[in-house]
Structure formats: structure tokens, C-alpha cells
Design a protein around this motif. Structure first.
Motif, PDB file in Angstrom:
ATOM      1  N   LEU A   5       4.878   5.283  14.111  1.00  0.00           N
ATOM      2  CA  LEU A   5       4.483   5.414  12.696  1.00  0.00           C
ATOM      3  C   LEU A   5       4.932   6.604  12.011  1.00  0.00           C
ATOM      4  O   LEU A   5       4.482   7.829  12.348  1.00  0.00           O
ATOM      5  CB  LEU A   5       3.314   4.763  12.327  1.00  0.00           C
ATOM      6  CG  LEU A   5       2.918   4.432  10.834  1.00  0.00           C
ATOM      7  CD1 LEU A   5       3.625   3.315  10.319  1.00  0.00           C
ATOM      8  CD2 LEU A   5       1.412   4.426  11.001  1.00  0.00           C
ATOM      9  N   ILE A   7       5.118   8.991   8.272  1.00  0.00           N
ATOM     10  CA  ILE A   7       4.293   9.296   7.036  1.00  0.00           C
ATOM     11  C   ILE A   7       5.276   9.732   5.966  1.00  0.00           C
ATOM     12  O   ILE A   7       5.933  10.475   6.161  1.00  0.00           O
ATOM     13  CB  ILE A   7       3.100  10.092   7.368  1.00  0.00           C
ATOM     14  CG1 ILE A   7       2.146   9.656   8.333  1.00  0.00           C
ATOM     15  CG2 ILE A   7       2.237  10.444   6.197  1.00  0.00           C
ATOM     16  CD1 ILE A   7       1.066  10.545   8.709  1.00  0.00           C
ATOM     17  N   VAL A  39       3.375  -4.393  -2.234  1.00  0.00           N
ATOM     18  CA  VAL A  39       2.455  -4.218  -0.976  1.00  0.00           C
ATOM     19  C   VAL A  39       2.230  -5.573  -0.416  1.00  0.00           C
ATOM     20  O   VAL A  39       1.639  -6.487  -0.888  1.00  0.00           O
ATOM     21  CB  VAL A  39       1.138  -3.613  -1.296  1.00  0.00           C
ATOM     22  CG1 VAL A  39       0.256  -3.282   0.136  1.00  0.00           C
ATOM     23  CG2 VAL A  39       1.277  -2.408  -1.903  1.00  0.00           C
ATOM     24  N   ALA A 160      -1.991   3.406   0.058  1.00  0.00           N
ATOM     25  CA  ALA A 160      -1.335   3.471   1.099  1.00  0.00           C
ATOM     26  C   ALA A 160      -0.607   2.198   1.540  1.00  0.00           C
ATOM     27  O   ALA A 160      -1.397   1.283   1.563  1.00  0.00           O
ATOM     28  CB  ALA A 160      -2.168   4.089   2.417  1.00  0.00           C
ATOM     29  N   ALA A 161       0.704   2.263   1.951  1.00  0.00           N
ATOM     30  CA  ALA A 161       1.128   1.026   2.550  1.00  0.00           C
ATOM     31  C   ALA A 161       1.902   1.455   3.463  1.00  0.00           C
ATOM     32  O   ALA A 161       2.536   2.374   3.930  1.00  0.00           O
ATOM     33  CB  ALA A 161       1.987   0.284   1.398  1.00  0.00           C
ATOM     34  N   THR A 162       2.605   0.159   4.323  1.00  0.00           N
ATOM     35  CA  THR A 162       3.579   0.344   5.255  1.00  0.00           C
ATOM     36  C   THR A 162       4.842  -0.255   5.006  1.00  0.00           C
ATOM     37  O   THR A 162       4.811  -1.420   4.323  1.00  0.00           O
ATOM     38  CB  THR A 162       2.946  -0.032   6.637  1.00  0.00           C
ATOM     39  OG1 THR A 162       2.672  -1.236   6.507  1.00  0.00           O
ATOM     40  CG2 THR A 162       1.869   0.873   7.087  1.00  0.00           C
ATOM     41  N   THR A 163       6.012   0.007   5.325  1.00  0.00           N
ATOM     42  CA  THR A 163       7.227  -0.494   5.124  1.00  0.00           C
ATOM     43  C   THR A 163       8.141  -0.198   6.269  1.00  0.00           C
ATOM     44  O   THR A 163       7.735   0.495   7.031  1.00  0.00           O
ATOM     45  CB  THR A 163       8.015   0.103   3.695  1.00  0.00           C
ATOM     46  OG1 THR A 163       8.993  -0.869   3.555  1.00  0.00           O
ATOM     47  CG2 THR A 163       7.936   1.612   3.552  1.00  0.00           C
ATOM     48  N   ARG A 170       8.784   1.863  11.149  1.00  0.00           N
ATOM     49  CA  ARG A 170       7.887   1.775  10.427  1.00  0.00           C
ATOM     50  C   ARG A 170       7.172   2.893   9.604  1.00  0.00           C
ATOM     51  O   ARG A 170       6.855   3.908  10.483  1.00  0.00           O
ATOM     52  CB  ARG A 170       6.616   0.970  11.151  1.00  0.00           C
ATOM     53  CG  ARG A 170       6.911  -0.548  11.295  1.00  0.00           C
ATOM     54  CD  ARG A 170       5.732  -1.093  12.262  1.00  0.00           C
ATOM     55  NE  ARG A 170       4.280  -1.511  11.461  1.00  0.00           N
ATOM     56  CZ  ARG A 170       4.488  -2.243  10.268  1.00  0.00           C
ATOM     57  NH1 ARG A 170       5.377  -2.915  10.120  1.00  0.00           N
ATOM     58  NH2 ARG A 170       3.198  -2.457   9.489  1.00  0.00           N
ATOM     59  N   ALA A 172       4.564   4.901   6.744  1.00  0.00           N
ATOM     60  CA  ALA A 172       3.449   4.645   5.907  1.00  0.00           C
ATOM     61  C   ALA A 172       3.712   5.613   4.568  1.00  0.00           C
ATOM     62  O   ALA A 172       4.144   6.629   4.554  1.00  0.00           O
ATOM     63  CB  ALA A 172       2.185   5.539   6.760  1.00  0.00           C
ATOM     64  N   ASP A 174       2.592   6.944   0.759  1.00  0.00           N
ATOM     65  CA  ASP A 174       1.366   6.921   0.053  1.00  0.00           C
ATOM     66  C   ASP A 174       1.941   7.099  -1.621  1.00  0.00           C
ATOM     67  O   ASP A 174       2.478   7.831  -2.043  1.00  0.00           O
ATOM     68  CB  ASP A 174       1.028   8.378   0.249  1.00  0.00           C
ATOM     69  CG  ASP A 174      -0.495   8.650  -0.603  1.00  0.00           C
ATOM     70  OD1 ASP A 174      -1.110   7.745  -0.898  1.00  0.00           O
ATOM     71  OD2 ASP A 174      -1.042   9.874  -0.644  1.00  0.00           O
TER      72      ASP A 174
END
Length: 395
Positions: A5, A7, A39, A160-163, A170, A172, A174
């Protein structure tokens, strides 16, 4: 296989429009305030604005003027315009000027050391129902040893979200929305700008009848304690002031204290006069209608650059060569014409002499030598008679 992951930090949008919805009564969401995120497949939109205990009061940003050691309480409204509840992180941070001249806040992983650290929020995490607002109180405590001048930051609501990025990783993200804080600590104000790392370049043109470009690139740094704006200027002149010209760069509306912006000024059509004197300057200007009294100094940088007119010199050489060739051909033709004329005159003279000699030949007669007996013979050892010649009429 996907990588671990990563950021990333989203863009900050500050100075959001206030929401008219009260904190306790859900209402239909107003138009998006300028930041919208998706989201988990659902679009969520939220806004941040200055507020009061009863809701937003029309302020576009937080603006304060406080003494060292002062303390105040204020409110920030965080509004959920979405049709689903959202959970946001709320915090304050310091502002920075981006190299392009934009306004930004420190990333969430960096702790603030200026006005962002002076703000204390009563809540750091908010869960807001759909189409609702929460008015969060906070305090601002100015340190007793705070330096005079402008201290700039902001209050942020983050989601915060993941895409998934283009490589399938993947990520993260902000997503941050915020509103600005402009706090001026009373005391002596020192507005000042500085020019750093100035680079001047001259780019000639292949067109011998056109000028080149003079480009000045420099860093404008706010070395004072007051927010300042400016518009870079550049003057270019050849020897004795010939070919003088002036150009202005993009206006820089706000540079925070300690901030720096890289800027470029370009002057087109500068005549290549071998050596050009280039002066770059920035005049500090006040922001938000403030008055700078006395006016601060205008920093400038002067340098001389070479501007050799190579196309013009080549054109002069070509023209001079063409003129020399023309004159040489003309002179050669004149010499040939003179030589031909001399030969023609000589030939005519020789021909005339030949013709005259052929038509008027001279008469010739034989000579007969006789002696006369008149007078005594000459005395002397030779004692010889002197011959005389008498012409005869015929044979």
C-alpha cells in the motif's frame, strides 16, 4: 502481483463557501463547495468554513490580529453535503508557498511549528450524518515569545480513502478540504523581498531583421515578516541606452513570510547589440488592502550579457561579398573593354600606316661623285681632295 500500500496526499482547497444548513437540522445539500471525492463507489462531498456557535457567519477565512500571549475562542463549521454519513479527521497546520506561487498546507505527516500548533480543536475526529453540519469550537493561543508579523495556516477536514493507480497498486489518498488562518502578531513589521539565483539568458533569432529573446529567471523570497505581493520587472538596454525595452512577469499576489517563488520574465524582440545591460527588479506590494509605511526597498539585480548579432553579421558579410564581387566583375569588364579599345586603336594605327606606306612610296636616285679643281688643295699630310656629290637627272 500488487505492490504494498502506497500513501498519497490530496489537494487542499481553502476558503470554502459557508453552508447555510444548521447543525441539528438536516437539509438538502447545497451545490458542491469545490471538493468532491468518490469513496467506495459513493460520491461524498464536504466543506469547511469559519463559523459561530450558531453556524457560519459569512467569513471567507479566519483573520486575527493578536498580541503575544493572547488567547481566543472561535468556531469552524464542517458540513457533510453527501447523502451518507462520513467520518473526517480535523486538524490545523501551517501554510507554505509552493514554488509555483500557490497556497498549500503541510502534509498531515508533518507537525506544525507555527500558527498550526497554536490551534487546539476540541474534536479531532468527526462523524457527521448525511446533509448535516457540526460547529467545532477551537482556541488560538499566541505564545508570549511569538515574533511580530503574519503567521498563516489553516484548519483541515480530511477523509482517507483507498484507490488503485494506473499500475494496479492500492494507494491511500488523503482528501483534504480546509479554510485559511491569517494571524498577525502585533509588533514591528518588516516587509522585505529578496532576489536569489538570478539567471539571464539571451536567445538570438535566425531572422536577421528581428531581435532575440532575453529571459530572466529568479527566485523571489519573502525575507520579512509580512505577506507581500509583487510583479517582477525586467529592463534591457544596449550601449548608450540603445534598443531599450521593458517586460513584466506574472504577478505574484501573495508570498508568505519565509516563502519563495521561482518566476520568469521574458522580453521578445531585444536587438542584438553585442552587449546588453539587463536589470531585474521586484517591488513589494501590500495584500488585502494593507498599507506599507514606509515603503520597503525594491531589490534589483543588474548584469551584462553578450548578444552577438550572428545572423546580422552573416548578412553583412554576404552583402559585402556580393558588393565586392559586383565591383570586381565591373572592374574586370572595364579593364577588358579598355584593353580591347587599346588593341583596336593600335590595330587601326598600324593599318593606317601600312596603307599610307603602300600608296606614297619615296623617290630614289643614284649619286655621282665628282671633284672640282677650284681653290688650292687643302694643306696637311693627307692633302686629299674632298669629294662632292651631284645628282643627275637620269642614266
Amino acid at each position: 502481483m500488487r505492490s504494498p500500500l502506497a500513501i498519497a496526499v490530496g489537494v487542499i482547497l481553502l476558503g470554502m463557501a459557508p453552508s447555510p444548513a444548521p447543525a441539528t437540522t438536516p437539509t438538502p445539500p447545497p451545490p458542491p463547495p469545490g471538493r468532491s471525492s468518490t469513496v467506495a463507489g459513493t460520491a461524498v462531498t464536504w466543506g469547511v468554513s469559519p463559523s459561530s456557535p450558531k453556524g457560519p457567519n459569512g467569513r471567507a477565512m479566519f483573520t486575527y490580529k493578536l498580541d503575544p500571549g493572547a488567547r481566543l475562542t472561535d468556531y469552524v463549521a464542517v458540513t457533510n453535503h453527501s447523502a451518507r454519513p462520513i467520518t473526517l479527521s480535523v486538524y490545523a497546520s501551517d501554510a507554505v508557498t509552493t514554488p509555483q506561487g500557490g497556497f498549500d498546507l503541510l502534509p498531515a505527516v508533518r507537525r506544525p511549528v507555527d500558527v498550526g500548533s497554536w490551534v487546539n480543536l476540541t474534536a479531532r475526529t468527526l462523524t457527521i450524518p448525511s446533509t448535516s453540519r457540526v460547529d467545532v469550537p477551537f482556541t488560538v493561543t499566541v505564545p508570549a515569545n511569538a515574533t511580530p508579523g503574519d503567521h498563516v495556516g489553516g484548519i483541515v477536514a480530511s477523509l482517507a480513502a483507498t484507490t488503485t493507480d494506473a499500475q494496479g497498486n492500492r494507494v491511500a489518498v488523503d482528501h483534504r478540504v480546509g479554510t485559511r488562518i491569517y494571524l498577525r502578531v502585533t509588533g514591528e513589521l518588516r516587509p522585505a523581498l529578496a532576489l536569489e539565483d538570478v539567471r539571464i539568458r539571451h536567445h538570438g533569432s535566425l531572422n536577421p531583421f528581428g531581435g532575440g529573446d532575453v529571459t530572466a529567471t529568479a527566485t523571489v523570497r519573502n525575507t520579512g515578516n509580512v505577506r507581500l505581493g509583487t510583479q517582477p520587472m525586467m529592463d534591457v538596454a544596449g550601449p548608450l541606452g540603445l534598443g531599450a525595452g521593458t517586460a513584466s512577469g506574472t504577478a505574484l499576489p501573495e508570498i508568505l513570510p519565509g516563502g519563495a517563488v521561482r518566476t520568469t520574465v521574458r522580453l521578445s524582440g531585444a536587438p542584438p547589440l553585442f552587449r546588453l545591460a539587463v536589470t531585474t527588479a521586484v517591488t513589494p506590494t501590500a495584500v488585502d488592502g494593507q498599507v506599507l509605511d514606509p515603503p520597503p526597498d525594491t531589490p534589483s539585480h543588474r548584469v551584462t550579457v553578450w548578444a552577438v548579432p550572428w545572423p546580422q553579421l552573416l548578412l553583412v558579410v554576404l552583402v559585402a561579398g556580393a558588393v565586392w564581387a559586383f565591383m570586381a566583375v565591373r572592374r574586370r569588364r572595364r579593364q577588358r573593354a579598355a584593353e580591347n579599345l587599346d588593341r583596336a586603336i593600335a590595330a587601326a594605327r598600324d593599318q593606317g600606316r601600312a596603307e599610307a606606306a603602300a600608296t606614297t612610296a619615296p623617290a630614289t636616285s643614284p649619286l655621282r661623285i665628282t671633284t672640282t679643281g677650284e681653290g688650292p688643295p687643302p694643306s696637311g699630310p693627307d692633302n686629299a681632295p674632298t669629294p662632292t656629290a651631284t645628282p643627275q637627272a637620269g642614266p
